[in-house]
Every structure is written in structure tokens, then in C-alpha cells.
Design an enzyme around this catalytic site. Structure first.
Site, PDB file in Angstrom:
ATOM      1  N   ASP A  90     -14.068   3.253  38.086  1.00 19.26           N
ATOM      2  CA  ASP A  90     -14.283   2.467  39.300  1.00 19.26           C
ATOM      3  C   ASP A  90     -15.512   1.562  39.291  1.00 19.26           C
ATOM      4  OD1 ASP A  90     -13.602   1.659  41.881  1.00 19.26           O
ATOM      5  OD2 ASP A  90     -14.815   3.203  42.819  1.00 19.26           O
TER       6      ASP A  90
ATOM      7  N   CYS B 252      -4.952   3.376  56.817  1.00 17.67           N
ATOM      8  CA  CYS B 252      -3.748   2.946  56.105  1.00 17.67           C
ATOM      9  C   CYS B 252      -3.276   4.003  55.114  1.00 17.67           C
ATOM     10  CB  CYS B 252      -3.962   1.596  55.425  1.00 17.67           C
ATOM     11  SG  CYS B 252      -5.220   1.576  54.133  1.00 17.67           S
TER      12      CYS B 252
ATOM     13  N   CYS C  35       0.607   7.081  55.686  1.00 22.54           N
ATOM     14  CA  CYS C  35       1.688   6.915  54.703  1.00 22.54           C
ATOM     15  C   CYS C  35       2.636   8.116  54.716  1.00 22.54           C
ATOM     16  CB  CYS C  35       1.098   6.732  53.310  1.00 22.54           C
ATOM     17  SG  CYS C  35       2.363   6.512  52.036  1.00 22.54           S
TER      18      CYS C  35
END
Length: 347
Positions: free
Chosen positions: A133, A243, A247
Site C-alpha cells: 500500500d 460503502c 455491500c
């Protein structure tokens, strides 16, 4: 490969704590460079200048290390035990993204990658590079190319057998493995992740404008946040999970095995966080990803949450920061006071 098979690799990776392994070639995502260029040209990266500075490497894993022949993509679960959105209904508390409530995942995942990498080198003599990352690597497109999952309409990686709560790591190697089949989208007609976004950060499915994303605004954005957006941030003070949390594929999410990802504390009180000085902030968030944004940006976020709280009793805390040495903190304190007093902010 000195007798090393993919099955050996997968078995070892699972022993190290990863939950899924996939393989692809460094040139498996040829469209990535063009997509990245369009994203940057549209200015959707906001103040994240580092994305443009290493555009060539970020857009092509093959360009990052030409000697690499395979990319090993690995996933690790950090699934929360409780509803990550429950804290949004507690306006006196600050909500920190699930991934940052425990120890810094960069350290944990990188240790696993290094152990797996050392095992790979000892077995084969191959060269490797490990990434978590912080390097110019587009992990999510590579993970999709390696079959780990797909980038959903919210642009994050998810999978039918993992859900949304995963960290990604990559090992580039000079070994040649047979690549896995890439995954395709299984989002169907669902738009839950797009519909719930408080700041409407998705111009279209599979597209994100970081300049409107609460994760970007609370972590990457320097200086004052646009007044229209800060009013939509609620009590989210570091990151945003909305978000991810909605899911439907999360019903298949794997439980987190790493104890370090468990929250160190409960939801912190805004009044407590707002008065942290630099030393107090560093002590409070030692070993946490939160530490990297520094006291000033963090307290700015806390003051936005105070302004959005609707709790007049927090006004005294904000009043104590209107003369703060950091201009963005002082601006946030004044804005919070105006909000709590019921006056319209005019900038």
C-alpha cells in the site's frame, strides 16, 4: 522452480495468516495506465500529488520492476465483529474507520509478506520485492487480475468468498508461475454502495472522485475542507466505511484472525479528542494508522464532527480552539461554534 508448486506457495501463505492467494503477470492490467492517466487529468486525485509523481510505475507493474515475471497477490481479512455504522448514531463520539481501530496493518501485513518472501527465496533462490500500500503499485487491479476478487462499483476490492473487509499485499518475483484466471464483476444491478455515500463521491459506477470522498478528506486533504462537504461528514473523524459496510457480499465475509486488528478502544469521545496536543495525540495513537495524519488534521476533523453533532455542550470545547496555532483547526473551531449556535456559515 526447484520443485516449488503453486500448491506449496498457497499452503505456506495460508499458514502465515493470509486467507486467499492469486497469481498474475506484471503486465496483466495493460489498461491501468490509461485509466490512471484519465483519473489524474480529471484532477480526481485531489492533493495526492504522489499519484502523479510516479505515474509510470503506478500505471505499469512491469515498469516498476522489469525483471519480475510473476506477481503474487495476497489477501488478509480484517472483518469487524460489530456493525461499523452503529457509531454514526452517537454524535458525541468520533467514528474511526475499521481498518484503523487496531494496530497499523502496514506493519502486520508486511511482516507476513517478508516471512513468506524469505521462505520463497530460501526454497528457490529467486529475487523478490514486497509491497503493502505504500509503493506505486495498483494493488486492486492486480488483485482482480490474479482472481482474488473484483473492484466493485465503489472501486474497492470485494469477493464472493471474502466480502469487502480485506487488506492486500503483493510479492513481485523473478519466478514464473502459471497465472490464475482474472475475476469479473458480480455487482449486478446493486447500487447500495453508491447510494449511501454521504458526499456523493461516485460520479458513476466504478468511478471515484477522491475530492469528495470522506476517507480522502479526513486523511489526505490538507487545510480546510469545503463547507458543503464538512457538513456531510457527520462524526466520521478518520476514514469512512459506509460503502464497504452496505455491500451484500459481506454476508460471506471471513472473520478476522489477527488479534491486532481488534479495536484498542471503544468509540472515543469528541470532547476528549479535541483537546489533544501533539504529544497527547502521538501517545494516544501510537502504533495506529491514525498517527500519520498528525494532531492538527485530526483535531480539525474532530471539530467538524463537533459542529455536526447538534450538541451545544460541546461548544465550550470548540471555543477553546478558535485561536489555535493551526489555521485549519481555528477555522474548524469557528465553524463548529456557528453550527452549534444555529447560525448559517457564510465562510
Amino acid at each position: 522452480m526447484n520443485g516449488l508448486t503453486k500448491e506449496h506457495l498457497v499452503a505456506r501463505a495460508l499458514e502465515e495468516g493470509f486467507v486467499k492467494v492469486g497469481l498474475c503477470r506484471p503486465d496483466a492490467v495493460p489498461e491501468a495506465a490509461e485509466r490512471l492517466r484519465a483519473y489524474l487529468e480529471a484532477g480526481r486525485h485531489g492533493q495526492m500529488g504522489w499519484m502523479a509523481e510516479r505515474e509510470e510505475w503506478r500505471g505499469s507493474a512491469a515498469a516498476l520492476w522489469p525483471e519480475a515475471r510473476s506477481v503474487i497477490m495476497l489477501a488478509e481479512a480484517y472483518t469487524p465483529e460489530c456493525d461499523p455504522m452503529a457509531g454514526l448514531a452517537q454524535p458525541d463520539r468520533g467514528v474511526i474507520s475499521v481498518y484503523a481501530q487496531g494496530k497499523d496493518y502496514h506493519d502486520i501485513v508486511k511482516r507476513r509478506l517478508k516471512r513468506l518472501g524469505r521462505w520463497l527465496v530460501d526454497r528457490t533462490g529467486a529475487e523478490i520485492k514486497v509491497f503493502v500500500d505504500t509503493a506505486p503499485v495498483m494493488e486492486k487491479p492486480l488483485a482482480q487480475a490474479a482472481g482474488l476478487g473484483w473492484q466493485g462499483k465503489h472501486t474497492n476490492l470485494l469477493a464472493r468468498d471474502l466480502g469487502s473487509w480485506v487488506f492486500l499485499g503483493a510479492i513481485f518475483t523473478t519466478l514464473e508461475f502459471l497465472p490464475d484466471a482474472p475475476e469479473v464483476s458480480h455487482c449486478g444491478n446493486c447500487t447500495a454502495c453508491l447510494d449511501i455515500c454521504p458526499t456523493k463521491a461516485f460520479p458513476a459506477p466504478y468511478q471515484l472522485d477522491a475530492r469528495r470522498c470522506i476517507s480522502y478528506l479526513t486523511i489526505e486533504h490538507k487545510g480546510p475542507v469545503d463547507t458543503e462537504l464538512r457538513a456531510r461528514m457527520g462524526n466520521r473523524i478518520y476514514g469512512c466505511d459506509d460503502c464497504l459496510a452496505v455491500c451484500p457480499w459481506n454476508k460471506f465475509a471471513l472473520a478476522a484472525q489477527e488479534i491486532g486488528y481488534q479495536p484498542k478502544h471503544g468509540l472515543p469521545e469528541l470532547a476528549e479528542l479535541a483537546v489533544l496536543d501533539d504529544a497527547g495525540f502521538r501517545e494516544r495513537f501510537a502504533g495506529s494508522p491514525v498517527k500519520r495524519i498528525g494532531r492538527d488534521r485530526f483535531v480539525r476533523n474532530v471539530l467538524y464532527a463537533i459542529g455536526n453533532s447538534g450538541l451545544p455542550q460541546l461548544g465550550a470545547v470548540a471555543a477553546g480552539l478558535v485561536e489555535d496555532a493551526d489555521p485549519a483547526v481555528a477555522d474548524a473551531a469557528r465553524w463548529a461554534l456557528e453550527r452549534l449556535r444555529g447560525k448559517a456559515w457564510t465562510g
